[in-house]
Scaffold this motif. Structure first.
Motif: not given
Length: 303
Positions: A190-191, A178, A254, A186-188, A182-184
């Motif tokens: 991208a971050l 985390r 993505p 795919a979103r991590l 944010e812990d997803d």
């Protein structure tokens, strides 16, 4: 046969990143020689001047990397050692990329974390370890803490041992990462990683490979110099796209991911180029270095 513009008119951004030294190394043939006539012709196609080439050759000869027989465009250079190290692809790295593209290396959901606190007195080793982590695709989380989605622990540990700082390295794995709130996964990703910039490089590779494939399969057969130019452009663009790519698992990227298409097109283009050189005993070493890196590595079971 209808005329076509010179290769440099379609070289695009890839050619801009090719230095004269890289060009000389890329034109080393299997017998260890470089034909100066080819060197000057390909350099011209890539937008380099004769003066740039002459100065580069003079430096390489002065460094003892090549000897020179003859003068000007009729000269022949002889490599005193294998000069291809700077242009050779990292075969294992590329093989892993193609396995990911084929869905043969699925992510198990594990994050690999590395922490170190190395004093200023060992700054050189600290910087080298950091550079190793970044080269292997790890991303910084905060000072001295890095994360990777790939199992690179043994490689990092080997480098730390070689640098004499293994006792300062901490390794751990987690399936629960985390950052802030944010812990997803795919979103991590991208971050933490500059995915748009990586994608842009792959799009440039795909555009170059597609354009060269169109010329190679078109009605006008490319000249020998054009084929050499295409090969060097492709190798340079492939390196430019792959070096900053952390090779994140497809589950974190993505979709569709430009890297998958770019590598597929590059493999097709390389196969088309290599086919024209297969019977030439004095072909470029470049064809041996890159030949099959894409197509063979992408075969099921390749590892």
């Amino acid at each position: 046969m209808t005329s076509r513009p010179p290769a440099r008119s379609t070289a695009g951004p890839a050619a801009a990143g090719i230095g004269t030294r890289t060009l000389v190394h890329a034109l080393v043939r299997e017998d260890g020689t470089v034909d100066a006539g080819e060197l000057y012709a390909v350099a011209e196609a890539l937008g380099m001047t004769d003066q740039q080439v002459r100065l580069c050759v003079k430096r390489l000869v002065g460094e003892g990397r090549f000897t020179q027989e003859g003068r000007g465009r009729k000269a022949r250079l002889h490599a005193t050692a294998d000069a291809t190290g700077s242009i050779a692809p990292d075969v294992e790295y590329v093989r892993h990329a193609f396995r990911q593209d084929r869905g043969l290396a699925p992510w198990d959901g594990t994050w690999h974390l590395f922490a170190f606190a190395i004093p200023e007195s060992s700054r050189q080793a600290r910087d080298a370890l950091r550079d190793t982590l970044l080269h292997l695709g790890a991303a910084p989380l905060q000072g001295g803490l890095y994360v990777s989605a790939n199992a690179i622990g043994e490689i990092v540990e080997a480098h730390a041992r070689g640098l004499g700082v293994l006792s300062s390295l901490t390794r751990l794995t987690s399936r629960d990462l985390r950052v802030g709130e944010e812990d997803d996964p795919a979103r991590l990703a991208a971050l933490l990683w500059p995915l748009p910039a990586v994608a842009e490089r792959h799009e440039a590779l795909a555009a170059l490979a597609a354009a060269r494939l169109a010329l190679l399969s078109g009605p006008d057969r490319p000249t020998g110099i054009e084929r050499l130019t295409f090969a060097i452009e492709l190798a340079a663009a492939f390196t430019d796209a792959m070096e900053p790519d952390p090779l994140l698992p497809p589950e974190l990227l993505p979709q569709p991911w430009p890297g998958t298409r770019a590598r597929a097109l590059a493999a097709q283009c390389w196969d088309a180029l290599a086919a024209g050189e297969a019977q030439d005993p004095a072909r470029l070493r470049l064809f041996r270095l890159y030949g099959g890196v894409g197509s063979a590595a992408a075969q099921p079971g390749g590892n």
